[in-house]
Write a protein that holds these residues in place. Structure first.
Motif, PDB file in Angstrom:
ATOM      1  N   VAL A   1       0.731  -1.137  -0.003  1.00  0.00           N
ATOM      2  CA  VAL A   1      -0.172  -0.029   0.106  1.00  0.00           C
ATOM      3  C   VAL A   1       1.047   1.155   0.102  1.00  0.00           C
ATOM      4  N   ARG A   2       1.907   1.266   0.815  1.00  0.00           N
ATOM      5  CA  ARG A   2       2.754   2.496   0.888  1.00  0.00           C
ATOM      6  C   ARG A   2       3.507   2.625  -0.464  1.00  0.00           C
ATOM      7  N   ASP A   3       4.041   1.638  -1.005  1.00  0.00           N
ATOM      8  CA  ASP A   3       4.685   1.487  -2.287  1.00  0.00           C
ATOM      9  C   ASP A   3       3.861   2.303  -3.151  1.00  0.00           C
ATOM     10  N   ALA A   4       2.439   1.859  -3.321  1.00  0.00           N
ATOM     11  CA  ALA A   4       1.723   2.351  -4.346  1.00  0.00           C
ATOM     12  C   ALA A   4       1.570   3.715  -4.108  1.00  0.00           C
ATOM     13  N   ALA A   5       1.346   4.070  -3.002  1.00  0.00           N
ATOM     14  CA  ALA A   5       1.140   5.393  -2.691  1.00  0.00           C
ATOM     15  C   ALA A   5       2.494   6.435  -3.125  1.00  0.00           C
ATOM     16  N   GLU A   6       3.643   5.826  -2.688  1.00  0.00           N
ATOM     17  CA  GLU A   6       4.954   6.510  -3.281  1.00  0.00           C
ATOM     18  C   GLU A   6       4.971   6.533  -4.662  1.00  0.00           C
ATOM     19  N   SER A   7       4.481   5.630  -5.280  1.00  0.00           N
ATOM     20  CA  SER A   7       4.647   5.503  -7.047  1.00  0.00           C
ATOM     21  C   SER A   7       3.650   6.565  -7.453  1.00  0.00           C
ATOM     22  N   GLY A   8       2.381   6.887  -6.805  1.00  0.00           N
ATOM     23  CA  GLY A   8       1.217   7.682  -7.327  1.00  0.00           C
ATOM     24  C   GLY A   8       0.370   6.756  -7.798  1.00  0.00           C
ATOM     25  N   GLU A   9       0.366   5.510  -7.584  1.00  0.00           N
ATOM     26  CA  GLU A   9      -0.486   4.667  -8.048  1.00  0.00           C
ATOM     27  C   GLU A   9      -1.976   4.568  -7.197  1.00  0.00           C
ATOM     28  N   LEU A  10      -1.586   5.025  -5.817  1.00  0.00           N
ATOM     29  CA  LEU A  10      -2.638   5.379  -5.142  1.00  0.00           C
ATOM     30  C   LEU A  10      -2.475   6.688  -4.494  1.00  0.00           C
ATOM     31  N   SER A  11      -3.441   7.391  -4.270  1.00  0.00           N
ATOM     32  CA  SER A  11      -3.327   8.842  -4.147  1.00  0.00           C
ATOM     33  C   SER A  11      -2.687   9.259  -2.743  1.00  0.00           C
ATOM     34  N   GLN A  12      -1.661   9.960  -2.913  1.00  0.00           N
ATOM     35  CA  GLN A  12      -0.929  10.320  -1.743  1.00  0.00           C
ATOM     36  C   GLN A  12      -1.592  10.932  -0.791  1.00  0.00           C
ATOM     37  N   ALA A  13      -2.521  11.756  -1.142  1.00  0.00           N
ATOM     38  CA  ALA A  13      -3.366  12.542  -0.262  1.00  0.00           C
ATOM     39  C   ALA A  13      -4.335  11.492   0.744  1.00  0.00           C
ATOM     40  N   ARG A  14      -4.768  10.502  -0.142  1.00  0.00           N
ATOM     41  CA  ARG A  14      -5.522   9.506   0.724  1.00  0.00           C
ATOM     42  C   ARG A  14      -4.762   8.698   1.524  1.00  0.00           C
ATOM     43  N   TYR A  15      -3.611   8.387   1.182  1.00  0.00           N
ATOM     44  CA  TYR A  15      -2.912   7.641   2.056  1.00  0.00           C
ATOM     45  C   TYR A  15      -2.557   8.330   3.405  1.00  0.00           C
ATOM     46  N   GLU A  16      -2.076   9.464   3.019  1.00  0.00           N
ATOM     47  CA  GLU A  16      -1.796  10.530   4.258  1.00  0.00           C
ATOM     48  C   GLU A  16      -3.185  10.659   5.368  1.00  0.00           C
ATOM     49  N   THR A  17      -4.120  10.837   4.626  1.00  0.00           N
ATOM     50  CA  THR A  17      -5.396  10.628   5.497  1.00  0.00           C
ATOM     51  C   THR A  17      -5.516   9.303   6.291  1.00  0.00           C
ATOM     52  N   TYR A  18      -5.146   8.387   5.648  1.00  0.00           N
ATOM     53  CA  TYR A  18      -5.082   7.126   6.335  1.00  0.00           C
ATOM     54  C   TYR A  18      -4.311   6.865   7.639  1.00  0.00           C
ATOM     55  N   ARG A  19      -2.969   7.412   7.028  1.00  0.00           N
ATOM     56  CA  ARG A  19      -2.122   7.435   8.070  1.00  0.00           C
ATOM     57  C   ARG A  19      -2.129   8.195   9.381  1.00  0.00           C
TER      58      ARG A  19
END
Ligand code: GDP
Ligand code: ZN
Length: 400
Positions: free
Chosen positions: A367-385
């Motif tokens: 999940v983190r890798d996908a957020a870093e590569s832009g495959e997942l939204s960085q903003a949504r991942y930050e929200t999750y964290r």
């Protein structure tokens, strides 16, 4: 009356409103007075309860429970009678107002035309917060010979919106049932837009199985100093949430909202002052929701009149507007609630090395890798964290 029955009746009694309890106690006191007048010798009833009636309170309380039991038995008889007759006695409808021991039902065959006041069994009344909510599809009997309609059953729910029950820890209280769409309203400015709040509302909506539409209201204030950059909404659009920019004041986005809600049952949630009432009024003038606390049509507070909480628009939309929906706020969420809500993470979890990966600090996290590569939204991942870091206990940013 055995111990079990008594406990059940006591629970039903406790669930009643203060006024209803007072009315029932008065009924019990009246009956006791009559009994005493009729029988100067102590009746069996009085003997049973007499031992504890030094203060008189317990005896009356017991009589009150007995009256409740009688009402319950009548409810049971009614049910039996129906099962022997044809199904035509039973009608179906939608609960549009739920009181302590009654509910108002809008029959399905003649919507908005006629409202039926139904009595609940004491048993149902005691468990009402889980069993019956506005929007529930119900079966009721409308036997005119008896002059009192009664609720027979509640049908399984398609969806719901629930909040933790403040009086019963660990239990949920359903605020509204069977809504197709919940419109989460935020404003671009005054009050300022907090994506964190949207995340929490989306989680609450998804948990209950309804579809969420986000309205960014007061879009006419786009150039205000505290206006949010609309790019903050991209992550939501990218996960398939419909985002509609609206301004009831300028008539912007109203047609789009009407189209999104056509033929559906919906409810509006969001912080106070974001424009929920203005939006509801714009798509359905009969809602007559209080804008800034005052009814537009009557010029008075709306609670001065009793009316159905279900409003029908010309587009076949039903809007459910109850005090519970109006005051719905996003409260404590568990980590599991949060994780379950980030549906777009799921395809990337297979890559995580650890089966119980929290996707925060673990090495080899898909999940983190996908957020870093832009495959997942960085903003949504930050929200999750941020939400996980809050331990599910974080409160949404409070405004005003
Ligand atoms: P609610 O508390 O969410 O139901 O919000 P209201 O509908 O009562 O609106 C709160 C305030 O915002 C009122 O003064 C409205 O006139 C104002 N308002 C609502 N919609 C808009 C809009 O699109 N633009 C602007 N500028 N003000 C709005
Ligand atoms: Zn992971």
């Amino acid at each position: 009356m055995n111990k079990h029955q008594k406990a059940k009746l006591q629970a039903a009694f406790d669930a009643m409103s203060k006024a209803e309890r007072a009315a029932l106690l008065k009924q019990a006191a009246d009956r006791r007075r009559k009994q005493q007048r009729k029988k100067p010798m102590r009746s069996r009833d009085d003997e049973v309860v007499g031992k504890r009636s030094a203060r008189g309170g317990d005896a009356i309380q017991d009589l009150a429970l007995r009256i409740l039991a009688e009402q319950s038995a009548q409810f049971g008889e009614q049910k039996q009678a129906i099962s022997h007759e044809t199904a035509s006695v039973e009608r179906s409808g939608i609960a549009v107002e739920v009181g302590r021991r009654r509910c108002t039902v809008e029959p399905v065959e003649r919507p908005a035309d006629e409202l039926v006041d139904c009595l609940l069994s004491p048993d149902m009344a005691s468990r009402q917060h889980e069993e019956l909510a506005v929007g529930d599809h119900v079966i009721f009997t409308d036997d005119s010979s008896e002059g009192q309609a009664r609720l027979v059953r509640v049908m399984p729910r398609k969806s719901f919106l629930a909040r933790p029950d403040p009086r019963r820890p660990g239990r949920m209280r359903v605020v509204v049932a069977n809504v197709d769409v919940i419109v989460v309203v935020v404003s671009i400015a005054s009050p300022p837009l907090h994506p964190r709040l949207i995340d929490r509302f989306l989680i609450a909506v998804e948990r209950g199985g309804a579809q969420a539409v986000v309205c960014v209201n007061k879009i006419d204030l786009r150039d205000a100093p505290d206006a949010a950059d609309m790019a903050v909404m991209d992550p939501y659009r990218s996960i398939g949430v419909q985002v509609i920019e609206t301004s009831p004041v300028k008539g912007i986005g109203i047609a789009e909202l009407q189209a999104a809600l056509a033929g559906k049952t919906c409810a509006f949630v969001g912080h106070s002052g974001v424009g929920k009432s203005s939006l509801a009024n714009a798509i359905c003038p009969t809602v007559d929701a209080e804008v800034g606390g005052v009814s537009e049509a009557s010029g008075r507070g709306r609670h001065t009149t009793t009316q159905s909480s279900m409003h029908h628009t010309s587009h076949g939309t039903r809007i459910i507007d109850t005090p519970g929906v109006r005051s719905f706020s996003v409260e404590d969420l568990s980590d599991d609630d949060i994780r379950a809500a980030f549906v777009e993470f799921e395809p990337h979890m297979d890559v995580c090395r650890f089966r119980d990966c929290t996707h925060t600090h673990e090495p080899a996290c898909g999940v983190r890798d996908a957020a870093e590569s832009g495959e997942l939204s960085q903003a949504r991942y930050e929200t999750y964290r941020r939400m996980i870091a809050d331990g599910g206990q974080g409160r949404p940013d409070r405004v005003g």
